[in-house]
Design an enzyme around this catalytic site. Structure first.
Site, PDB file in Angstrom:
ATOM      1  CE1 TYR A   1     -30.942  89.001 164.016  1.00 55.65           C
ATOM      2  CE2 TYR A   1     -33.043  90.152 164.107  1.00 55.65           C
ATOM      3  CZ  TYR A   1     -31.689  90.115 164.363  1.00 55.65           C
ATOM      4  OH  TYR A   1     -31.069  91.168 164.970  1.00 55.65           O
ATOM      5  N   PRO A  34     -25.604  87.834 172.623  1.00 56.48           N
ATOM      6  CG  PRO A  34     -24.862  89.999 173.041  1.00 56.48           C
ATOM      7  CD  PRO A  34     -24.580  88.588 173.378  1.00 56.48           C
ATOM      8  CG  HIS A  57     -35.459  97.513 161.444  1.00 59.25           C
ATOM      9  ND1 HIS A  57     -34.144  97.588 161.811  1.00 59.25           N
ATOM     10  CD2 HIS A  57     -35.943  98.779 161.572  1.00 59.25           C
ATOM     11  CE1 HIS A  57     -33.845  98.829 162.158  1.00 59.25           C
ATOM     12  NE2 HIS A  57     -34.927  99.569 162.024  1.00 59.25           N
TER      13      HIS A  57
END
Ligand SMILES: Cc1cc2nc3c(=O)[nH]c(=O)nc-3n(C[C@H](O)[C@H](O)[C@H](O)COP(=O)(O)OP(=O)(O)OC[C@H]3O[C@@H](n4cnc5c(N)ncnc54)[C@H](O)[C@@H]3O)c2cc1C
Length: 394
Positions: free
Chosen positions: A385, A293, A72
Site C-alpha cells: 500500500y 482503485p 496517514h
C-alpha cells in the site's frame, strides 16, 4: 514546430514527464484536449505513496502538498462490524501515505511548467501520430482553427486509457491483458468532515464501502454497485442510508453526513499492454495500464512510469545510449504487475461477487481476519500500500 519530446496528454503522467525533462534540460511540448480549468478540477485519485511524495519533493513540487495534504500512518479494515487497523509506520519501518487530490497535483504541475516557460497547449483536437517507427516521428493536431505538425525525436503517449496513442501501435505488436469486474463504484464527494482519521475499507454482505477524504472538511465515499447501475437511480438520501448500513459498527461509531458536491459511477477494470514502447512512441500511465482503485495505485503508477522514462530520455540526450530506452518497458512493467496483483487482491478480498457464493464469502472473511491479525500478512498489505521503492533505470 519542433521539440525533443512531444507529449500527448496533460494528466499526472504527461505533466510530470514534461517537468522532469525540463529539470534535465530536455525540451517538450504537451498537447491536451481539454481546457486548463477542466483538468485542474477533475476529481480522481487522492492517495500518494511514499515514493510518489518523494518524487514530487525531489523535483520541487512539495510545498502545497505538505501544507494541504494529510499524512496517514495506516488504514482500517472493517468487517464483522468491527475496526481492524493496519499500522503502516510500524509494519514498514516508518513509511506512510499522503492524502492529496490528483487535481491538486495537476495544479502544482501546471503552475510549475508555466512558471518555467513550458509549452502546454490546451484544447487541441485531432491528435494523430505519424512515423513512430522512424527516427523523426510527427504529431499532427488542430488548435485555434489551424492544422499543426510537431516534429519530435520521441513521442510520449500519456493520454490515458481512452487516448489515441496506444491505438497507433499495430495490434500484432502488443499483448493485451484484461479483467473486467462484475461491479462498479458509486463515488461521492461530500462537504462533511471525515468520520475517521484514516481510510476505512469495509467488507459486508451488502457489498464493499470505502470511507476516504480529501481535506478536513471534505469526505470521499464509495459504495460497490452493479457495473451497469445508473447514478440517477440513487438519491442522496439513499446513498447516505446505504453508507450508514455498510459502515456500521457495534461500538457506536457514527458517520457524519453533509451536502453531496459530486457523484458518479466508475467501472472496475484491470488492463495492461506490453510492451510499453513501439519505435519512438513510449506509453506511460493509464495509456498502458489501469487498475481497479481499491489499491490506490493508478496515479502512483503513472508517476513511477515517467520517473523511469524521464531518466531514460535524459540519458539518451546526455550520452547517446539507448540502454534506458530499451529497458523502459520491462523496468516499468515489473512495478506495474506488482500493482496489478495488489489491486486485484484487495478488490477480490473486499467485494461481494455476483454469484453470492457462500464458500467464496467465507474465504474472503478468513483472508480479512488473517490480514488483520497476522503481523506477516498485515506487513504484506502495508508494504504494497505504501508502495515499493521507486524503480530506477536498469
Ligand atoms: C473517474 C476516475 C476515478 C479514479 N479514481 C481513482 C482513485 O480513487 N484512486 C486511484 O488510485 N486512481 C483513480 N483513478 C485512476 C487515476 O486517476 C489514473 O490512474 C491517473 O489519472 C493516470 O494518470 P495519466 O496521466 O496516466 O492519465 P490521465 O489522468 O487520464 O491523463 C490523460 C490526459 O490525456 C488527455 N487526452 C486523452 N486523449 C487525448 C487526445 N486524443 N489528445 C490530447 N489529449 C488527450 C486527457 O484529457 C487527460 O488530461 C481514477 C480514474 C478515473 C477515470
Amino acid at each position: 514546430m519542433r521539440t525533443q519530446v512531444g507529449i500527448v496528454g496533460a494528466g499526472p503522467a504527461g505533466l510530470l514527464l514534461s517537468h522532469l525533462l525540463h529539470l534535465q534540460g530536455v525540451d517538450s511540448v504537451v498537447l491536451e484536449m481539454h481546457t486548463r480549468d477542466y483538468i485542474e478540477a477533475r476529481v480522481r485519485a487522492g492517495v500518494l505513496e511514499q515514493g510518489t511524495v518523494d518524487v514530487l519533493d525531489a523535483s520541487g513540487l512539495g510545498t502545497r502538498m505538505h501544507q494541504a495534504g494529510m499524512v496517514h500512518d495506516g488504514v482500517e479494515l472493517r468487517f464483522d462490524r468491527s475496526h481492524h487497523r493496519i499500522d503502516f509506520r510500524k509494519l514498514t519501518g516508518g513509511r506512510s501515505i499522503m492524502l492529496y487530490g490528483q487535481q491538486e497535483v495537476v495544479k502544482d504541475l501546471v503552475s510549475a511548467r508555466l512558471a518555467a516557460g513550458g509549452d502546454l497547449r490546451f484544447e487541441v483536437s485531432g491528435v494523430q501520430l505519424d512515423d513512430i517507427d522512424t527516427d523523426s516521428p510527427v504529431i499532427g493536431f488542430q488548435q485555434g482553427g489551424g492544422n499543426h505538425e510537431l516534429q519530435c525525436d520521441f513521442i510520449a503517449g500519456c493520454d490515458g486509457f481512452h487516448g489515441v496513442s496506444r491505438d497507433c501501435i499495430p495490434p500484432s505488436k502488443l499483448t493485451t491483458y484484461q479483467r473486467d469486474y462484475p461491479f462498479g463504484w458509486l463515488g461521492i464527494l461530500a462537504s462533511a468532515p471525515p468520520s475517521a482519521e484514516e481510510l476505512v475499507y469495509t467488507y459486508t454482505d451488502r457489498g464493499f464501502a470505502l470511507l476516504s477524504m480529501r481535506s478536513p472538511q471534505v469526505s470521499r465515499l464509495y459504495l460497490q454497485v452493479e457495473p451497469t447501475e445508473d447514478i440517477a437511480n440513487w438519491s442522496d438520501s439513499q446513498i447516505w442510508d446505504e453508507l450508514h448500513t455498510r459502515l456500521a459498527t457495534d461500538d457506536g461509531w457514527s458517520l457524519t453526513e453533509g451536502p453531496i458536491l459530486e457523484k458518479g459511477i466508475t467501472a472496475m477494470r484491470s488492463f495492461v499492454v506490453e510492451p510499453m514502447r513501439y519505435g519512438r512512441l513510449f506509453l506511460a500511465g493509464d495509456a498502458a495500464h489501469i487498475v481497479p482503485p481499491t489499491g490506490a495505485k493508478g496515479m502512483n503508477l503513472a508517476i513511477a512510469d515517467v520517473g523511469v522514462l524521464a531518466e531514460a530520455f535524459a540519458d539518451w540526450y546526455r550520452t547517446g545510449s539507448d540502454k534506458g530506452l530499451d529497458s523502459y518497458s520491462s523496468t516499468a512493467l515489473r512495478r506495474v504487475w506488482r500493482a496489478q496483483h495488489f489491486s486485484w487482491w484487495m478488490t477480490s478480498m473486499l467485494h461481494r461477487f455476483n454469484d453470492n457464493d457462500p464458500y467464496q464469502a467465507q474465504l474472503q472473511l478468513s483472508q480479512l481476519r488473517y490480514t488483520a491479525t497476522s503481523p506477516a500478512a498485515a506487513a504484506s498489505l502495508a508494504e504494497n500500500y505504501v508502495g515499493l521503492p521507486q524503480t530506477r533505470m536498469s
